[in-house]
Design an enzyme around this catalytic site. Structure first.
Site: not given
Ligand code: ZN
Length: 190
Positions: A58, A63, A100-101, A142-143, A146
């Site tokens: 995701g 991000q 998380c990326l 989660h997304e 963000h």
């Molecule tokens: Zn994340």
């Protein structure tokens, strides 16, 4: 009209890059998309590419430096490219260890709803509703977090916070050093 065209073309020239913990955009609320354009489709495709390249499941607009309500999600069976996603129903709870990326090497146990219903728009502006559970529900939540400027570190327990303190400091330091070296390069050119 011309202004928009110029703005859109300027936007297109920026190549999207993954933003890491410490970048202010990760803490800002993303704007709702009022008018969906080709640019949004392009950004969503690029976001999907970045997500796959980093082996993520995701990714949200902030991000990659885009402060608009865009997310991509693919847990392995379908790619969702969503604009203005909103959770309109939540049921049950689940706890998952999430990464998380934007915060490499950090994971946090996060309690979220087990089943959700998401309302969003697709690239052509059509309204869609998705029912998701388990991992898929977790990734959507989660997304969508963000888009509100919320990160997994905000869910960390006292002990988890202690454990990741050093890692987060390192990430913030890396960012500062990068900014410093960029400004040095600039001043050398002058
Ligand atoms: Zn994340």
């Amino acid at each position: 009209m011309q202004k928009t065209t110029l703005k859109e073309s300027l936007k297109e020239e920026q190549s999207l890059k993954l933003k890491l913990f410490g970048e202010p955009i990760l803490r800002r609320k993303a704007k709702a998309v009022k008018q969906i354009t080709d640019w949004h489709s392009k950004v969503l495709s690029q976001m999907a590419q970045i997500m796959y390249a980093h082996k993520g499941i995701g990714l949200a607009g902030p991000q990659v430096g885009i402060d608009e309500a865009l997310i991509v999600v693919d847990i392995g069976n379908e790619l969702y490219k969503l604009i203005n996603p909103k959770i309109i129903k939540k049921e049950g709870t689940q706890v998952m260890e999430e990464g998380c990326l934007s915060i490499p090497e950090v994971s946090v146990r996060v309690r979220r709803a087990k089943k959700i219903k998401v309302l969003a728009q697709d690239e052509s502006g059509r309204s869609i509703s998705i029912e998701a559970e388990n991992l898929l529900a977790c990734v959507f939540q989660h997304e969508i977090d963000h888009l509100k400027g919320k990160l997994i570190v905000d869910y960390a327990s006292f002990w988890e916070r202690l454990k990741m303190k050093k890692k987060l400091k390192e990430l913030e330091k890396r960012l500062k050093d990068e900014k410093l070296s960029q400004s040095e390069t600039k001043s050398c050119k002058l």
